[in-house]
Design a protein around this motif. Structure first.
Motif, PDB file in Angstrom:
ATOM      1  N   GLN A 185      27.054 -20.008 -15.598  1.00 13.75           N
ATOM      2  CA  GLN A 185      27.473 -21.398 -15.240  1.00 13.75           C
ATOM      3  C   GLN A 185      26.106 -22.084 -14.704  1.00 13.75           C
ATOM      4  N   ARG A 201      24.883 -20.137 -11.576  1.00 17.26           N
ATOM      5  CA  ARG A 201      25.268 -18.892 -10.867  1.00 17.26           C
ATOM      6  C   ARG A 201      25.995 -18.077 -12.053  1.00 17.26           C
ATOM      7  N   PRO A 258      31.939 -12.901 -11.475  1.00 11.03           N
ATOM      8  CA  PRO A 258      33.161 -12.697 -12.287  1.00 11.03           C
ATOM      9  C   PRO A 258      34.159 -13.777 -11.723  1.00 11.03           C
ATOM     10  N   ARG A 259      34.691 -14.556 -12.613  1.00 11.55           N
ATOM     11  CA  ARG A 259      35.737 -15.637 -12.306  1.00 11.55           C
ATOM     12  C   ARG A 259      37.216 -15.258 -12.905  1.00 11.55           C
ATOM     13  N   ILE A 260      38.175 -16.051 -12.203  1.00  9.41           N
ATOM     14  CA  ILE A 260      39.450 -16.108 -12.900  1.00  9.41           C
ATOM     15  C   ILE A 260      39.556 -17.017 -14.007  1.00  9.41           C
ATOM     16  N   CYS A 316      31.386  -4.147  -8.796  1.00  7.37           N
ATOM     17  CA  CYS A 316      32.471  -3.833  -7.665  1.00  7.37           C
ATOM     18  C   CYS A 316      34.100  -4.244  -7.957  1.00  7.37           C
ATOM     19  N   LEU A 317      34.153  -4.566  -9.334  1.00  8.25           N
ATOM     20  CA  LEU A 317      35.538  -5.073  -9.487  1.00  8.25           C
ATOM     21  C   LEU A 317      36.733  -3.636  -9.618  1.00  8.25           C
ATOM     22  N   THR A 318      37.820  -3.838  -9.277  1.00 10.17           N
ATOM     23  CA  THR A 318      38.768  -2.842  -9.038  1.00 10.17           C
ATOM     24  C   THR A 318      39.826  -3.333 -10.530  1.00 10.17           C
ATOM     25  N   ILE A 326      31.144 -15.044 -15.900  1.00  7.36           N
ATOM     26  CA  ILE A 326      30.751 -16.344 -16.403  1.00  7.36           C
ATOM     27  C   ILE A 326      29.576 -16.775 -16.005  1.00  7.36           C
ATOM     28  N   PHE A 353      28.292 -23.425 -19.970  1.00  4.97           N
ATOM     29  CA  PHE A 353      28.839 -22.064 -19.169  1.00  4.97           C
ATOM     30  C   PHE A 353      29.197 -20.892 -20.312  1.00  4.97           C
ATOM     31  N   ILE A 383      39.788 -11.710 -15.796  1.00  6.17           N
ATOM     32  CA  ILE A 383      38.499 -12.089 -15.219  1.00  6.17           C
ATOM     33  C   ILE A 383      37.412 -11.802 -16.228  1.00  6.17           C
ATOM     34  N   THR A 401      26.423 -12.570  -8.892  1.00  6.39           N
ATOM     35  CA  THR A 401      27.535 -11.508  -8.811  1.00  6.39           C
ATOM     36  C   THR A 401      27.899 -10.921  -9.876  1.00  6.39           C
TER      37      THR A 401
END
Lengths: 328, 163
Positions: A257, A266, A269-271, A236-238, A255, A161, A252, A232
């Protein structure tokens, strides 16, 4: 070692400059761009070709093309660095197949053919006693393929990843650091030359997904294609989302993976905690390989750039030179 | 957890020892001297945190010490995960979104921090979910993904530990 180069974009020019400047024992016997080509079995004067390309916009004889170089030039390794076509892999796919069928090694930075037809190309190379190497397709200068195939040989890879797209990482970094909106950060990335006029591939996660397919197919011998990846993007991130993550000492990142044992393939976006090794800044790439013996290995480096990509290509060329020494 | 033991020296310590042995954390011990049961046995209530999969082992170990486990209280939700949601969170029935998680019985939304910019612009919310354990959290995330798809919301999940 005699090489022929297809493609004189940033990557091709970077490679030629390095081949000219450094004493690597590389003799360029054929070069093609999209409009012309030239060949010389005794070696082409690289500086003259670079100058011609700069002045005229093409490198050689307009009556010759890449096909002529592939089929007739005198080379041991074909370096294929034409632009990526993610849908069909063409025309690079045909060039690569022809070279392998001629019993020539191939080194490429082109993601299309590898993501589409890796197993076919690999078996074609084996059949002809040559190799196809593509370090430059994933993570730019980071030697992830060498690490996987040589350094970690004997390990079972459990998961891979990472941050595989520098453009989207740059945008996220700027949104996080300066509170820019997605649109502002994208505009800045374009001004800096990090994003293309049409940034779809980068920001929608497609580029990262193609690289993930290449990694998965190489590591586990799978036949996955781009369409298998759950994707994804970051478009669309704010800014608010990044601020909310920041309140938790997190951020964020986009990623990619792959965990075959759990059916995970997949890009999203990940935290991540800010202290996480994959939280890299700007256009950097980072990749973590999880294995049974070595545990987790994370590598960070430049994911793009002409000289950086040339580094990966030259690494492949030097491997072929050393590995196949005396066989020609 | 309510325990019943002989009213004899060393019994309470013997009952508590297995908790640390299985990696549990004692939060409170309530010693109810007035609540003596028959046969001079003593009731003790213990509030503890323990990984869900170690609970059966703990009960077995406590019983081995000759202590009766009378009752096990409500399981607490120990597995926490934070997600960020982006989209028209309010206008796609936030109540329903939260309820779909809460009514599982094994997970709850325990905290939410929402930022709503101008009308028609997507909102962002940080949501803290607690579940009994990792498996149930994964089921919860699956529900949330389905809800997000229905309502056209973007869910940003944490990068989980691998292996």
């Amino acid at each position: 070692m005699k090489i022929a180069i297809l493609g004189m974009g940033a990557v091709g020019r970077g490679l030629l400059e390095m081949a000219d400047k450094k004493d690597l024992g590389l003799v360029v016997t054929g070069i093609a761009d999209s409009k012309s080509a030239l060949m010389d079995k005794d070696g082409i004067h690289i500086d003259e070709v670079l100058e011609a390309k700069r002045v005229h916009g093409f490198c050689g004889d307009k009556s010759l093309s890449a096909v002529d170089i592939v089929s007739h030039a005198d080379y041991e390794v074909l370096v294929e660095v034409t632009p990526t076509n993610a849908t069909t892999g063409e025309p690079a796919l045909t060039f690569i197949r022809s070279a392998l069928e001629r019993g020539k090694h191939v080194v490429t930075s082109n993601k299309g053919p590898i993501a589409r037809k890796y197993s076919l190309l690999q078996s074609l190379a084996e059949k002809n006693g040559v190799s196809i190497r593509f370090e430059a397709t994933v993570c730019g200068a980071i030697p992830v393929m060498h690490t996987l195939t040589q350094g970690l040989a004997g390990n079972r890879v459990l998961a891979v990843f990472g941050v595989l797209n520098g453009t989207s990482n740059y945008i996220l970094t700027r949104m996080e650091a300066e509170g820019l909106t997605y649109e502002q950060a994208l505009m800045e990335a374009r001004e800096m030359g990090y994003a293309e006029a049409d940034p779809t591939y980068d920001v929608k996660g497609i580029d990262a997904a193609i690289k993930l397919v290449i990694l998965s197919n190489t590591i586990w011998g799978l036949d996955t294609v781009l369409e298998d990846v759950e994707i994804t993007g970051i478009d669309c991130l704010t800014t608010d989302a990044l601020r909310l993550a920041d309140d938790q000492n997190c951020t964020i990142r986009l990623i990619a993976q792959s965990i075959p044992s759990r059916g995970v393939l997949r890009v999203s976006p990940r935290i991540l905690p800010k202290t996480h090794p994959l939280v890299v800044e700007g256009t950097l790439n980072a990749v973590t390989i999880e294995t049974d013996m070595a545990g987790e290995i994370t590598m960070i480096g430049k994911g793009a750039g002409s000289v950086e990509t040339a580094s990966a290509i030259i690494g492949d060329l030097m491997f072929i030179r050393d590995h196949y020494a005396g066989r020609h | 957890m309510k325990l019943e033991m002989k009213d004899a020296p060393g019994q309470l310590v013997a009952a508590l020892q297995p908790i640390s042995e299985v990696g549990g954390n004692i939060i409170a011990v309530i010693h109810q001297r007035d609540e003596k049961a028959e046969d001079d046995r003593l009731g003790v209530q213990i509030v503890l945190e323990i990984p869900d999969d170690r609970l059966n082992e703990l009960i077995a170990r406590i019983k081995d010490k000759g202590v009766n486990v009378v009752r096990i209280g409500k399981r607490r939700l120990l597995y926490t995960q934070t997600v960020i949601m982006i989209g028209h969170i309010m206008h796609t029935d936030l109540g329903d979104t939260v309820d779909r998680i809460d009514r599982t019985g094994f997970a709850e939304v325990t905290d939410m921090n929402m930022v709503m910019p101008a009308i028609n612009e997507p909102s962002s919310a940080l949501i803290v979910i607690r579940a009994v354990d990792r498996n149930e959290m994964e089921q919860t995330m699956e529900i949330l993904r389905t809800v997000a798809k229905e309502k056209d919301l973007l869910i940003i999940e944490p990068l989980e530990e691998i292996a």
